[in-house]
Design a protein around this motif. Structure first.
Motif, PDB file in Angstrom:
ATOM      1  N   ARG A 434      11.403  22.857  60.122  1.00  0.00           N
ATOM      2  CA  ARG A 434      12.280  22.340  59.073  1.00  0.00           C
ATOM      3  C   ARG A 434      12.925  23.447  58.254  1.00  0.00           C
ATOM      4  NH1 ARG A 434      10.749  16.370  56.693  1.00  0.00           N
ATOM      5  NH2 ARG A 434      10.670  15.321  58.720  1.00  0.00           N
ATOM      6  N   THR A 435      13.131  24.595  58.878  1.00  0.00           N
ATOM      7  CA  THR A 435      13.979  25.618  58.275  1.00  0.00           C
ATOM      8  C   THR A 435      15.424  25.226  58.524  1.00  0.00           C
ATOM      9  OG1 THR A 435      12.340  27.353  58.636  1.00  0.00           O
ATOM     10  CG2 THR A 435      14.611  28.050  58.237  1.00  0.00           C
ATOM     11  N   VAL A 436      16.217  25.246  57.472  1.00  0.00           N
ATOM     12  CA  VAL A 436      17.618  24.834  57.554  1.00  0.00           C
ATOM     13  C   VAL A 436      18.493  26.072  57.653  1.00  0.00           C
ATOM     14  CG1 VAL A 436      19.466  23.562  56.426  1.00  0.00           C
ATOM     15  CG2 VAL A 436      17.101  22.800  56.163  1.00  0.00           C
ATOM     16  N   PHE A 437      19.378  26.063  58.632  1.00  0.00           N
ATOM     17  CA  PHE A 437      20.327  27.156  58.839  1.00  0.00           C
ATOM     18  C   PHE A 437      21.731  26.628  58.564  1.00  0.00           C
ATOM     19  CE2 PHE A 437      16.654  27.768  61.454  1.00  0.00           C
ATOM     20  CZ  PHE A 437      16.347  29.119  61.327  1.00  0.00           C
ATOM     21  N   PHE A 438      22.441  27.303  57.694  1.00  0.00           N
ATOM     22  CA  PHE A 438      23.826  26.880  57.479  1.00  0.00           C
ATOM     23  C   PHE A 438      24.743  28.090  57.570  1.00  0.00           C
ATOM     24  CE2 PHE A 438      22.283  27.703  53.177  1.00  0.00           C
ATOM     25  CZ  PHE A 438      23.313  28.466  52.619  1.00  0.00           C
ATOM     26  N   GLN A 442      31.235  33.747  56.165  1.00  0.00           N
ATOM     27  CA  GLN A 442      30.881  35.120  56.487  1.00  0.00           C
ATOM     28  C   GLN A 442      29.524  35.269  57.165  1.00  0.00           C
ATOM     29  OE1 GLN A 442      32.854  37.789  56.166  1.00  0.00           O
ATOM     30  NE2 GLN A 442      34.502  36.472  55.381  1.00  0.00           N
ATOM     31  N   SER A 443      28.568  34.395  56.872  1.00  0.00           N
ATOM     32  CA  SER A 443      27.199  34.677  57.292  1.00  0.00           C
ATOM     33  C   SER A 443      26.445  33.402  57.659  1.00  0.00           C
ATOM     34  CB  SER A 443      26.456  35.400  56.164  1.00  0.00           C
ATOM     35  OG  SER A 443      26.380  34.563  55.026  1.00  0.00           O
ATOM     36  N   VAL A 444      25.230  33.608  58.178  1.00  0.00           N
ATOM     37  CA  VAL A 444      24.293  32.520  58.444  1.00  0.00           C
ATOM     38  C   VAL A 444      23.079  32.729  57.554  1.00  0.00           C
ATOM     39  CG1 VAL A 444      22.773  31.453  60.138  1.00  0.00           C
ATOM     40  CG2 VAL A 444      25.046  32.222  60.815  1.00  0.00           C
ATOM     41  N   ARG A 445      22.670  31.649  56.869  1.00  0.00           N
ATOM     42  CA  ARG A 445      21.528  31.751  55.961  1.00  0.00           C
ATOM     43  C   ARG A 445      20.466  30.745  56.376  1.00  0.00           C
ATOM     44  NH1 ARG A 445      23.009  34.602  51.221  1.00  0.00           N
ATOM     45  NH2 ARG A 445      25.208  35.165  51.305  1.00  0.00           N
ATOM     46  N   ALA A 446      19.216  31.124  56.145  1.00  0.00           N
ATOM     47  CA  ALA A 446      18.076  30.258  56.455  1.00  0.00           C
ATOM     48  C   ALA A 446      17.389  29.870  55.159  1.00  0.00           C
ATOM     49  CB  ALA A 446      17.101  30.985  57.373  1.00  0.00           C
ATOM     50  N   ILE A 447      17.171  28.543  54.973  1.00  0.00           N
ATOM     51  CA  ILE A 447      16.577  28.029  53.744  1.00  0.00           C
ATOM     52  C   ILE A 447      15.423  27.103  54.095  1.00  0.00           C
ATOM     53  CG2 ILE A 447      16.955  26.519  51.751  1.00  0.00           C
ATOM     54  CD1 ILE A 447      19.711  27.591  51.485  1.00  0.00           C
ATOM     55  N   ARG A 448      14.320  27.234  53.389  1.00  0.00           N
ATOM     56  CA  ARG A 448      13.229  26.278  53.478  1.00  0.00           C
ATOM     57  C   ARG A 448      12.699  26.048  52.068  1.00  0.00           C
ATOM     58  NH1 ARG A 448       8.722  28.713  56.015  1.00  0.00           N
ATOM     59  NH2 ARG A 448       9.981  28.925  57.894  1.00  0.00           N
TER      60      ARG A 448
END
Length: 636
Positions: A434-438, A442-448
């Motif tokens: 359930r790590t969210v990648f958006f 410019q970039s890709v970020r990972a949010i949990r």
């Protein structure tokens, strides 16, 4: 719809869009039995109130914005009109919706239409650059009289449905004009109103007609002579009145106003029987009431249309609020996702930034509450382990308002939450943990848990995908056209491979649930299938034209649920078609299902509802018309 070879799909449901609305402009609604018909963008929607999923659409006006649609008295035909002054008469019963007549009657937008009681004649009114109305036969288009007497655009028209026929028109010049006929001819001017006359409607009995306007006034007239019977002054509206509609028994009529109220009037006492308040007053634009109609055969289904597009269904026997509110998109559906892994519910995001929930079994749709996106919803994905109604379901969405939203399903209530992002995210994906990648510009970020864990800078992503049952993440780069980066997620993004050399910009990307297969589509309608069984040494297995379009807009894998072949992938593009390809093994790909003209204009999103069972699966697509279509496909 045509299909190549034996039919391998059947239509299961159509979830309709809601009417198009414009601030302070009357919206015309028409009904026959339990069906309501209205204009929505360049389409006409026939909405079934009993079974919404059985609704229909008509796309015969092409790309022209439609303005009004009216059922014939028999209900077998519809007359619909558009912004160019064209009227089309078509069959509402047959599957092919064959057009019986196509007539250019005005030089500008048509605002209203009316049928005579024999379904033989029509009057169209609007703003035709000097000509404001035209009376004609519904089969040949021959003129059936002259409609005149106005100096400005005509907003509404009504025809007495029993002989002797009469017609009345309502205009921005503040006047009503009464006509005898057919052939219709001018009889007299009625000067009861002092501002724009917004609507006029005949009672089903033909004994009366009523008019309403921007002067907040309501008048009742004799249906044969047009003599004024009464002005309704007690308990009136505090804003412009945009519409009126008669009950089937001709004993009452309803009015809809910009003051956010709907009223039901008794014609004997000239007083309101019921008042429903939907907003806080004229300044509450979303709840301003623009249209009205009675549906069904009784007097217990009153429907109004809010500026927000909500269709409000009232029952005079029940309370002072709508018995139910029908909510659905007014704009194109850009993204969608199941709301549960079993496919029982799903979400769709539109170009207005709103997210709607849909129940497959009931056919109902509703607006997700809380603070929604304020711009286009750019991406949406289901979190792994979402079990559906009564369980733990979670969907993540991103919009060009620079927010990431988390929508949780608890019982029957969806509770959205949001956190900000850096830049405008354009795509979203989630892995097994359930790590969210958006992806933003410019970039890709990972949010949990609302914490940024990792990011990959300066690759200018155009699309992103993640394995919902694994740890593989794939990102298409807009900076290096035709390049896809492949990562392994271990609480940080570890690049393990890249695919270069694709000639065209990549517009859509998808990973199978276990991460073993990667597919992307491009701006020229081609697809590439990549075997990721060994992620650090990916192999291209298929590269072929996928659509006849110039853009693949959405891809969705359907796995066997066991990590085995065959695997199926569905795709939608701007050629209106939805296609399903069978991946028998990593080296064998064939066309399995071809749904031609599946979605008018363009399929913005395709997705699967649940897993395959008994060699069949449900496939859904959302498009520019704001509708969602569901098919049951047979998997060869």
């Amino acid at each position: 719809m045509a299909n190549r070879g034996p039919p391998k799909y059947r239509n299961v449901a159509l979830f309709p869009a809601n009417p198009s609305t414009t601030q302070a402009v009357s919206t015309k609604l028409s009904a026959h039995k339990d069906q309501v018909i209205y204009a929505s963008k360049s389409y006409i929607i026939i909405r079934d109130l009993v079974n919404p999923a059985s609704s229909k659409t008509f796309a015969g006006h092409g790309t022209k914005n439609t303005t009004v649609a009216r059922f014939s008295p028999s209900g077998y035909y519809c007359a619909s009109a558009d912004e160019t002054g064209t009227v089309k008469v078509w069959d509402t019963v047959g599957e092919d919706q064959s057009v019986k007549g196509d007539f250019k009657v005005l030089g500008g937008p048509i605002k209203d239409l009316a049928w005579d009681g024999e379904s033989k004649r029509l009057i169209a009114v609007g703003d035709g650059r000097g000509k404001f109305a035209h009376a004609f036969t519904s089969d040949t288009g021959n003129t059936s009289g002259e409609i005149g007497g106005h100096s400005k655009a005509i907003n509404a028209v009504a025809i007495r449905n029993t002989r002797p026929y009469r017609a009345v028109t309502a205009s921005d010049d503040g006047q009503l004009v009464f006509h005898a006929g057919p052939p219709f001819k001018f009889e007299k001017v009625i000067k009861t109103h002092t501002k724009f006359v917004q609507d006029v409607q005949y009672a089903p009995s033909g004994d009366y007609f009523a008019s309403v306007g921007s002067d907040r006034k309501i008048f009742l007239y004799d249906g044969k002579t047009a003599d004024t019977i009464a002005e309704f002054t007690e308990g009136g509206h505090n804003g412009s009145i945009m519409a009126c509609a008669w009950s089937p028994d001709s004993k009452s009529f309803m009015t809809a106003s910009l003051d956010t109220t709907v009223k039901l009037w008794d014609i004997e006492s000239h007083k309101p029987l019921s008042t429903w308040t939907l907003g806080s007053g004229p300044a509450d634009h979303a709840n301003q009431q623009l249209g009205a109609v009675f549906a069904g055969t009784s007097s217990t289904s009153l429907i109004s249309i809010s500026k927000s597009g909500d269709l409000n269904v009232f029952d005079p026997r029940v309370g002072d609020a709508p018995a139910r509110i029908l909510r659905a998109p007014q704009k194109a559906i850009k993204v969608a996702s199941p709301f549960a892994e079993d496919g029982s519910t799903f979400l769709a995001g539109d170009a207005d930034g709103r997210v709607f929930s849909y129940d497959v079994s009931s056919g109902d749709s509703g607006l997700i509450g809380g603070q929604g996106h304020t711009g286009v919803v750019g991406g949406m994905t289901l979190a792994p382990g979402s079990t559906g109604s009564g369980g733990s379901a979670k969907v993540f969405s991103v919009g060009n308002d620079s927010t990431l939203r988390e929508i949780e399903y608890e019982g029957k209530e969806a509770k959205p939450a949001s956190c900000g992002t850096n830049g405008q995210p354009i795509s979203v994906a989630v892995t097994k943990d359930r790590t969210v990648f958006f992806a933003d510009a410019q970039s890709v970020r990972a949010i949990r848990d609302n914490q940024i864990l990792s990011w990959e800078e300066k690759i200018q992503p155009s699309a992103i995908a993640a394995a919902s049952e694994g740890d593989v993440v794939a990102v298409a780069s807009a900076k290096e056209n035709g390049t896809v980066y492949i990562y392994k997620w271990t609480d940080k993004l570890n690049k393990i491979a890249e695919q270069k050399g694709h000639a065209n910009p990549i517009t859509s990307i998808a990973l199978s649930s276990d991460g073993s297969l990667l597919a992307w589509g491009d701006s020229e309608g081609k697809i590439v299938l990549v075997d990721l069984t060994k992620p650090d040494s990916p192999e291209v297995r298929a590269k072929r034209p996928f659509h006849t379009c110039r853009r693949v807009q959405s891809l969705a894998f359907l796995s066997s649920g066991k990590g085995e072949f065959p695997v199926y992938i569905a795709a939608g593009g701007n050629d209106t078609n939805v296609r399903v390809w069978k991946i028998a093994d990593a080296q064998s790909v064939s066309l399995a299902v071809d749904i031609v003209n599946a979605v008018p204009t363009s399929a913005g999103a395709v997705w699967w509802l649940g897993h395959a069972e008994g060699g069949k699966a449900k496939l859904a697509a959302g498009g520019d018309d704001g509708c969602v279509r569901v098919w049951e496909v047979t998997l060869a």
